[in-house]
Design a protein around this motif. Structure first.
Motif, PDB file in Angstrom:
ATOM      1  N   TRP A 111       0.820  -1.200   0.000  1.00 40.95           N
ATOM      2  CA  TRP A 111       0.000   0.000   0.000  1.00 40.95           C
ATOM      3  C   TRP A 111       0.858   1.257   0.000  1.00 40.95           C
ATOM      4  N   GLY A 112       0.302   2.299  -0.589  1.00 39.87           N
ATOM      5  CA  GLY A 112       0.945   3.603  -0.578  1.00 39.87           C
ATOM      6  C   GLY A 112      -0.093   4.704  -0.606  1.00 39.87           C
ATOM      7  N   GLN A 113       0.359   5.930  -0.446  1.00 37.43           N
ATOM      8  CA  GLN A 113      -0.513   7.106  -0.376  1.00 37.43           C
ATOM      9  C   GLN A 113      -0.108   8.098  -1.454  1.00 37.43           C
ATOM     10  N   ASN A 114      -1.081   8.568  -2.217  1.00 33.49           N
ATOM     11  CA  ASN A 114      -0.857   9.614  -3.199  1.00 33.49           C
ATOM     12  C   ASN A 114      -1.070  10.956  -2.498  1.00 33.49           C
ATOM     13  N   PHE A 115      -0.062  11.825  -2.477  1.00 29.03           N
ATOM     14  CA  PHE A 115      -0.168  13.107  -1.790  1.00 29.03           C
ATOM     15  C   PHE A 115      -0.643  14.227  -2.710  1.00 29.03           C
ATOM     16  N   THR A 116      -1.187  13.864  -3.859  1.00 31.42           N
ATOM     17  CA  THR A 116      -1.907  14.817  -4.692  1.00 31.42           C
ATOM     18  C   THR A 116      -3.401  14.641  -4.463  1.00 31.42           C
ATOM     19  N   SER A 117      -3.873  13.415  -4.620  1.00 29.95           N
ATOM     20  CA  SER A 117      -5.312  13.132  -4.543  1.00 29.95           C
ATOM     21  C   SER A 117      -5.763  12.611  -3.189  1.00 29.95           C
ATOM     22  N   GLY A 118      -4.843  12.043  -2.412  1.00 29.73           N
ATOM     23  CA  GLY A 118      -5.221  11.433  -1.140  1.00 29.73           C
ATOM     24  C   GLY A 118      -5.598   9.970  -1.265  1.00 29.73           C
ATOM     25  N   ILE A 119      -5.600   9.457  -2.486  1.00 29.49           N
ATOM     26  CA  ILE A 119      -5.981   8.060  -2.718  1.00 29.49           C
ATOM     27  C   ILE A 119      -4.882   7.129  -2.218  1.00 29.49           C
TER      28      ILE A 119
END
Length: 104
Positions: A75-83
């Protein structure tokens, strides 16, 4: 502050300085340990996105959590969209290290 499963305060999350770029999951974990911390969990990444988004580049960051269904994915986190989404362990992404401080 991260809450435990029963809703009581569990621990504080301290974001350590610096980041790793263009690293696989294994390299990200090694880098975080070398930095004196570890990769954040999915819940911790969510908290960091909500409260310290400006401390991150607007890209994707590794978590410490492999997928339960497919162990080759993490798992990871997109720090543009929050997805939050999963990538293969060989994927090259970014990483930030955290330190956990128990709530007393």
């Amino acid at each position: 502050m991260i809450l435990g499963k029963n809703g009581a305060p569990d621990h504080h999350v301290v974001l350590l300085p610096g980041d790793a770029q263009d690293v696989t999951w294994a390299a990200a974990r090694e880098w975080a340990a070398f930095s004196g911390g570890e990769l954040p969990t999915r819940r911790e990444l969510s908290l960091l996105f909500a409260n310290l988004r400006e401390q991150f580049h607007r890209v994707w960051y590794w978590s410490s959590e492999p997928s339960e269904a497919r162990s080759q994915l993490v798992w990871g986190q997109n720090f543009t969209s929050g997805i939050q989404t999963m990538y293969g362990r060989p994927f090259h992404g970014r990483a930030r290290a955290i330190r956990r401080v128990a709530d007393e």
